[in-house]
Design a protein around this motif. Structure first.
Motif, PDB file in Angstrom:
ATOM      1  N   ALA A   5      31.352  42.729   4.001  1.00  0.00           N
ATOM      2  CA  ALA A   5      32.861  43.244   4.656  1.00  0.00           C
ATOM      3  C   ALA A   5      32.118  44.851   5.025  1.00  0.00           C
ATOM      4  O   ALA A   5      31.517  45.112   4.366  1.00  0.00           O
ATOM      5  N   MET A   6      33.061  45.076   6.162  1.00  0.00           N
ATOM      6  CA  MET A   6      32.741  46.064   6.489  1.00  0.00           C
ATOM      7  C   MET A   6      34.225  46.836   7.314  1.00  0.00           C
ATOM      8  O   MET A   6      35.057  45.627   7.791  1.00  0.00           O
ATOM      9  N   GLU A   7      34.105  48.242   7.072  1.00  0.00           N
ATOM     10  CA  GLU A   7      35.838  48.498   7.789  1.00  0.00           C
ATOM     11  C   GLU A   7      35.913  50.152   8.041  1.00  0.00           C
ATOM     12  O   GLU A   7      35.067  50.923   8.347  1.00  0.00           O
ATOM     13  N   HIS A   8      36.483  49.836   9.625  1.00  0.00           N
ATOM     14  CA  HIS A   8      36.208  51.110  10.023  1.00  0.00           C
ATOM     15  C   HIS A   8      37.596  51.673  10.027  1.00  0.00           C
ATOM     16  O   HIS A   8      39.466  51.251  10.687  1.00  0.00           O
ATOM     17  N   GLN A   9      38.487  52.960   9.826  1.00  0.00           N
ATOM     18  CA  GLN A   9      40.194  52.855   9.537  1.00  0.00           C
ATOM     19  C   GLN A   9      39.466  54.708  10.473  1.00  0.00           C
ATOM     20  O   GLN A   9      38.573  55.483   9.924  1.00  0.00           O
ATOM     21  N   LEU A  10      40.894  55.051  11.259  1.00  0.00           N
ATOM     22  CA  LEU A  10      39.999  55.612  12.300  1.00  0.00           C
ATOM     23  C   LEU A  10      41.250  56.357  12.945  1.00  0.00           C
ATOM     24  O   LEU A  10      42.260  55.778  12.107  1.00  0.00           O
ATOM     25  N   SER A  11      41.788  57.881  12.474  1.00  0.00           N
ATOM     26  CA  SER A  11      42.422  58.610  13.519  1.00  0.00           C
ATOM     27  C   SER A  11      42.486  59.538  14.172  1.00  0.00           C
ATOM     28  O   SER A  11      41.154  59.681  14.476  1.00  0.00           O
ATOM     29  N   SER A  12      43.003  59.650  15.078  1.00  0.00           N
ATOM     30  CA  SER A  12      43.047  60.722  16.084  1.00  0.00           C
ATOM     31  C   SER A  12      44.481  61.308  17.225  1.00  0.00           C
ATOM     32  O   SER A  12      45.215  60.434  16.534  1.00  0.00           O
ATOM     33  N   GLY A  13      44.140  62.225  17.997  1.00  0.00           N
ATOM     34  CA  GLY A  13      45.285  62.311  19.397  1.00  0.00           C
ATOM     35  C   GLY A  13      45.378  62.154  19.933  1.00  0.00           C
ATOM     36  O   GLY A  13      44.446  60.624  19.870  1.00  0.00           O
ATOM     37  N   ASP A  14      46.319  61.367  20.714  1.00  0.00           N
ATOM     38  CA  ASP A  14      46.846  60.484  21.387  1.00  0.00           C
ATOM     39  C   ASP A  14      45.358  60.402  22.807  1.00  0.00           C
ATOM     40  O   ASP A  14      45.138  61.728  22.458  1.00  0.00           O
ATOM     41  N   VAL A  15      45.004  59.157  23.394  1.00  0.00           N
ATOM     42  CA  VAL A  15      44.230  59.317  24.791  1.00  0.00           C
ATOM     43  C   VAL A  15      45.734  59.092  26.110  1.00  0.00           C
ATOM     44  O   VAL A  15      45.526  59.144  26.643  1.00  0.00           O
ATOM     45  N   MET A  16      45.592  57.656  25.062  1.00  0.00           N
ATOM     46  CA  MET A  16      46.203  57.382  26.756  1.00  0.00           C
ATOM     47  C   MET A  16      48.009  56.611  26.164  1.00  0.00           C
ATOM     48  O   MET A  16      47.855  57.287  27.303  1.00  0.00           O
ATOM     49  N   PHE A  17      48.485  57.470  25.423  1.00  0.00           N
ATOM     50  CA  PHE A  17      50.494  57.361  24.839  1.00  0.00           C
ATOM     51  C   PHE A  17      49.891  58.509  25.228  1.00  0.00           C
ATOM     52  O   PHE A  17      49.709  59.335  25.224  1.00  0.00           O
ATOM     53  N   GLY A  18      51.184  58.632  26.367  1.00  0.00           N
ATOM     54  CA  GLY A  18      51.656  59.470  26.891  1.00  0.00           C
ATOM     55  C   GLY A  18      51.140  60.084  28.413  1.00  0.00           C
ATOM     56  O   GLY A  18      51.896  60.671  29.370  1.00  0.00           O
ATOM     57  N   SER A  19      50.629  59.124  28.681  1.00  0.00           N
ATOM     58  CA  SER A  19      49.771  59.347  30.320  1.00  0.00           C
ATOM     59  C   SER A  19      50.818  58.647  31.265  1.00  0.00           C
ATOM     60  O   SER A  19      51.255  58.142  31.111  1.00  0.00           O
ATOM     61  N   PRO A  20      50.637  59.372  32.330  1.00  0.00           N
ATOM     62  CA  PRO A  20      51.493  58.795  33.597  1.00  0.00           C
ATOM     63  C   PRO A  20      50.970  57.812  33.753  1.00  0.00           C
ATOM     64  O   PRO A  20      51.550  56.746  34.776  1.00  0.00           O
ATOM     65  N   MET A  21      49.711  57.142  33.570  1.00  0.00           N
ATOM     66  CA  MET A  21      48.713  55.892  34.130  1.00  0.00           C
ATOM     67  C   MET A  21      49.406  54.921  33.757  1.00  0.00           C
ATOM     68  O   MET A  21      49.579  53.234  34.125  1.00  0.00           O
ATOM     69  N   PHE A  22      50.557  54.955  32.209  1.00  0.00           N
ATOM     70  CA  PHE A  22      50.905  53.616  31.902  1.00  0.00           C
ATOM     71  C   PHE A  22      52.040  53.693  31.541  1.00  0.00           C
ATOM     72  O   PHE A  22      53.062  55.257  31.100  1.00  0.00           O
ATOM     73  N   PRO A  23      52.878  52.354  31.552  1.00  0.00           N
ATOM     74  CA  PRO A  23      54.625  52.870  31.548  1.00  0.00           C
ATOM     75  C   PRO A  23      54.716  53.270  29.829  1.00  0.00           C
ATOM     76  O   PRO A  23      53.496  52.294  28.569  1.00  0.00           O
ATOM     77  N   ARG A  24      56.026  53.537  29.275  1.00  0.00           N
ATOM     78  CA  ARG A  24      55.782  53.891  28.104  1.00  0.00           C
ATOM     79  C   ARG A  24      55.943  52.755  26.954  1.00  0.00           C
ATOM     80  O   ARG A  24      55.719  52.875  26.221  1.00  0.00           O
ATOM     81  N   ILE A  25      55.803  51.534  27.277  1.00  0.00           N
ATOM     82  CA  ILE A  25      55.988  49.866  27.420  1.00  0.00           C
ATOM     83  C   ILE A  25      55.258  49.259  26.461  1.00  0.00           C
ATOM     84  O   ILE A  25      54.930  49.148  25.451  1.00  0.00           O
ATOM     85  N   ALA A  26      54.022  50.083  26.811  1.00  0.00           N
ATOM     86  CA  ALA A  26      52.699  49.758  26.356  1.00  0.00           C
ATOM     87  C   ALA A  26      52.173  50.612  25.235  1.00  0.00           C
ATOM     88  O   ALA A  26      51.370  50.270  24.444  1.00  0.00           O
TER      89      ALA A  26
END
Lengths: 722, 160
Positions: A456-477
């Motif tokens: 079994a293997m698990e990858h948990q990651l924590s990060s600031g945003d990349v795509m969220f908040g970008s004007p390229m994507f609607p907020r619904i994303a």
């Protein structure tokens, strides 16, 4: 055969649309199934390439035939060094039946109507236009053929083509001549496309079409742009993170020599002067009141970016990894981190703008032509048709130009004086107002069985945003996906033969802007996962390549990944012990946007500094349009990734991002670049795939893995230090 | 301040603010855009040009120091359409990606080859200290060696 190829390409595109609609319907089912749907969406986003969103039906807005028989391709994709203009020209020339020397590629101004509504980025310019552009070119060719046949009085089927000339009935006519005498065009059914054996240019290492202009130092970048009667602007930008513009005292700046106007808006203040130097001096004299919290330090940011804080979203799951990893024997847990990274592209951001009653013209290096236009139109209260964005060559993109609020500022300044204004960042402003690669924290956990296989293997990651908040994507994303698709790029576990595995993404909202940095999460995620795989291989006493191969599935994706790993081992003559010349080798592999890539590095220590001597890079991007430019992208990505993995780090001190200049922001230089880079290209797909970002994946982990063999010490933080 | 210097072989006389750096005089007053702005603090080398044959980071070089001197920019490197050996080597090795930093590197290379006509890799590491974000260093190194080769061949031909 020919038709089948085309049909397959089209079917694949239709299928993608179909599955997206299906997901929309399922979403109505309710909350319980949401995580499953999110994983499903994440899985789709992880493996597909986005189809091209702009026009694919109008040859007339893509191509322009000149009287001298050259063909201009008005490209909706921008050229930022990745060689897209050359690749697109090769694809078009093949279907147009013209020589490469007859192809001219220019950036399509938005006034041409040929607009990419999305962006140039994500390593998909070539792959997303692979079918549409060739269909457009073939259609254009047949339009010309139809008219030529009429003019020559022969059956279209009896016309042959050579270098943009139709020959038939003992006569000939050039494309240029055909075009100059046609007034109304008949657009035929999309003709079948050429098969591989008939390609003249696709697959050949033709030189970049922008090569000569670039070695001659021609005027071609955004910052080289000028307009008649132009003034220079500068905007007061915050030096503290999260600072909000409150008010400004303009009295000193207003009385400075060469200052034409000081402009105060609700959200910024700027000056307009007769020279750049005067504008920037006057900007420094603006006394701005900012509202901000001055207590932010790197340590506080690092404390925020921890797995376990914020909201978790499961992006991948197979079997029951939680149960197997909760307690028991042979469970190994390791943590890895990556720092804040700057884009540090050499050409600063900025624009030249002219705004008048009729409309606006903007010359700018941008990766998002449509968003640049939309935001200017909104701010000026104009329709988008009134705004003409003229994209220029980019002095580096790397994701830094996926949002261009500076273009709006240039337009506002121009409007204030009714003259063209050129407004560019200085370097300090670039470093302080970058949209950074977010810092990350990764927790990797695995359980081994008695034979040394991963159960079994698990990858948990924590990060600031990349795509969220970008004007390229609607907020619904954001609610739909739950987890930021840019953050977890490369974050899924690619070892599908591990019976129980999962990946979890923790979102953290940072007090400064983070966004797209070439390859997004791929570099940091691969650093974590591939270092961990190396640690597990060492723990079980297995060969790191064999250990990886044993955990990869035997599906299409897995087979291609296995092949790049096997090939890199063979080509690099990988070995686990120290080489006779004192170097150690390190291996890592990743799959990004369907392109697998494996790298082996040779590393030594010189005066306690890590020196990377050689990189062997094996990549399988599918069908290759230009092998020389695929090599160039691999070489460049390796050096950029090496730079980030070994040297680069932004800090936060008293709410200021620092350093603010090259040098202190240490980046790879000539002396740091590997003297040998051996790129091997496999092509196990009949369609082109991603190239620009995938080779950034393995390099950091490969270096850290080599370093461990050299020193016996495991480095789990980027930048990696000896 | 009235100032005169030769730019790419042509005498230029102009009235400029003496606080200006040579970079902005060349880019904005004389409108030659091949010399690039990268950082303004002599840290990246994008603005490298030659003053009396020496490589200079023009963003931090006061224009008044250029008085009476010979300034060479990327635009002055080729002989019309005939490329300088350094440019020729850059084309042969297909070095540029985005291309923005490349004129600075090429000018630094011209100065290096003037000092070291057959530079070693270590010479290159010590002398070529500009920054390229696209990571074209690997090809640049090959192009620098290739330029040295082209120059030595043409020198041999000239000596025959």
């Amino acid at each position: 055969m020919r038709e089948e190829r085309n049909k397959r390409g089209l079917t694949r595109r239709k299928f993608l649309v179909g599955s997206a609609v299906g997901v929309g319907v399922i979403l109505g089912v309710g909350y319980l199934s949401r995580s499953m749907i999110r994983r499903y969406l994440a899985g789709i986003a992880n493996t597909i390439e986005l189809p091209y969103q702009g026009d694919t039906d109008s040859p007339s807005i893509w191509f322009e035939v000149l009287a001298d028989n050259r063909v201009i391709l008005h490209s909706p994709k921008v050229e930022m060094g990745q060689g897209t203009f050359t690749g697109l020209a090769q694809m078009a020339a093949d279907e147009l039946e013209v020589e490469m020397s007859q192809m001219v590629v220019v950036h399509a101004a938005t006034s041409t109507g040929n607009i990419d509504p999305f962006a140039t980025g994500g390593s998909n310019s070539i792959s997303s236009l692979w079918i549409p552009l060739r269909e457009l070119a073939a259609t254009m060719r047949e339009m010309l053929r139809g008219e030529a046949a009429k003019m020559l009085g022969v059956d279209p089927a009896n016309l042959s083509i050579r270098s943009g000339r139709f020959l038939g009935g003992g006569r000939q006519i050039t494309y240029g001549d055909v075009v100059s005498s046609v007034e109304e065009w008949h657009v035929p059914e999309t003709p079948p496309l050429k098969v591989t054996a008939d390609f003249n240019y696709i697959g050949k290492p033709v030189p970049r079409i922008d090569l000569r202009d670039k070695v001659m130092g021609m005027r071609m970048f955004g910052m080289d742009s000028i307009m008649e009667d132009m003034l220079y602007g500068a905007v007061a930008r915050p030096v503290h993170i999260g600072a909000r513009f409150v008010s400004v005292d303009t009295s000193i700046a207003e009385n400075m020599p060469e200052v034409v106007r000081v402009v105060v808006e609700k959200d910024f203040a700027g000056v307009i002067a007769k020279s750049r130097v005067a504008a920037h001096q006057a900007k420094e004299a603006l006394v701005v009141e900012w509202e901000y919290d001055d207590n932010w330090q790197t340590e506080a940011i690092e404390k925020m970016i921890r797995v376990g804080q914020g909201n978790p979203v499961e992006i991948q799951k197979d079997g029951n990894p939680e149960k197997l990893l909760s307690s028991g024997e042979n469970i190994i847990t390791r943590e890895y981190t990556s720092p804040i990274g700057a884009h540090a592209q050499l050409e600063p951001n900025g624009a030249v703008a002219l705004v008048s009653e009729e409309g606006a013209v903007i010359m700018i290096s941008t990766q998002v032509v449509a968003i640049t236009r939309k935001e200017i139109a909104q701010r000026l209260g104009m329709s988008e048709d009134q705004v003409n964005v003229i994209p220029t060559y980019l002095g580096g993109g790397f994701g830094r130009r996926l949002h261009t609020p500076n273009a709006v500022q240039a337009a506002v300044l121009s409007k204030a004086v009714g003259r063209p204004v050129k407004c560019f960042f200085d370097r300090k402003e670039e470093f302080q107002n970058d949209t950074f690669r977010p810092p990350t924290h990764h927790v990797l956990k695995a359980r081994l069985d008695d034979e040394g296989r991963i159960l079994a293997m698990e990858h948990q990651l924590s990060s600031g945003d990349v795509m969220f908040g970008s004007p390229m994507f609607p907020r619904i994303a954001t609610p739909l996906l739950g987890a930021d698709a840019g953050v977890w790029r490369g974050g899924m576990i690619q070892y599908g033969a591990i019976p129980n595995h999962r990946a979890v993404c923790w979102r953290v909202k940072l007090p400064f802007a983070t966004s797209w940095w070439r390859s997004l999460g791929l570099l940091a995620n691969t650093f974590a996962i591939e270092c961990f795989m190396d640690e597990l291989a060492l723990k079980t006493g297995k060969d790191p390549a064999e250990f990886r191969l044993a955990h990869i599935e035997d599906n299409e994706r897995g087979t291609r990944l296995k092949e790049v790993i096997r090939t890199v081992v063979e080509k690099s003559q990988y070995r686990d012990d120290i080489l006779p010349n004192g170097r150690a080798m390190g291996l890592a592999a990743s799959t990004d946007a369907n392109t697998p890539c494996a790298q082996v590095v040779e590393v030594s220590l010189q005066d306690k500094e890590i020196k990377v001597h050689k990189v062997t890079c094996v990549i399988d991007p599918g069908l290759v349009i230009n092998p020389d430019q695929v090599r160039a992208q691999c070489e460049g990505a390796i050096i950029m990734g090496l730079s980030a993995a070994l040297y680069e780090k932004m800090e936060v001190r008293d709410s200021q991002l620092t350093p603010t200049i090259y040098g202190p922001y240490r980046m790879a230089m000539m002396r740091d670049a590997p003297r040998e880079i051996d790129v091997v290209i496999l092509q196990n797909d009949d369609q082109p795939g991603a190239v620009g970002e995938p080779p950034l994946g393995p390099i950091g982990a490969a270096i850290a893995n080599a370093l461990f063999r050299l020193t016996g010490e495991r480095q789990r933080a980027m930048p990696v230090m000896a | 301040m009235l100032i005169t210097f030769r730019l790419n072989g042509i005498p230029r006389r102009m009235d400029v603010d003496e606080s200006m750096s040579l970079l902005w005089v060349i880019r904005d007053v004389l409108d030659l855009k091949g010399t690039k702005f990268g950082c303004g603090k002599a840290a990246c080398g994008a603005c490298t040009l030659l003053v009396d044959g020496q490589a200079v980071r023009s963003c931090s070089y006061p224009v008044k120091l250029a008085a009476g001197k010979e300034v060479t920019t990327i635009e002055g490197l080729s002989d019309g359409e005939i490329l300088h050996p350094v440019q020729q080597a850059w084309v042969e090795e297909v070095v540029p990606q985005c291309g923005y930093c490349q004129p600075g590197f090429m000018m630094a290379t011209v100065a290096l080859l003037d000092q070291h006509p057959q530079p070693t890799d270590d010479d290159i590491d010590k002398s070529i200290v500009n920054i390229c974000r696209c990571g074209t260093y690997y090809r640049m190194r090959r192009a620098i060696h290739r330029a040295a080769e082209i120059m030595s061949q043409s020198e041999k031909r000239n000596n025959l």
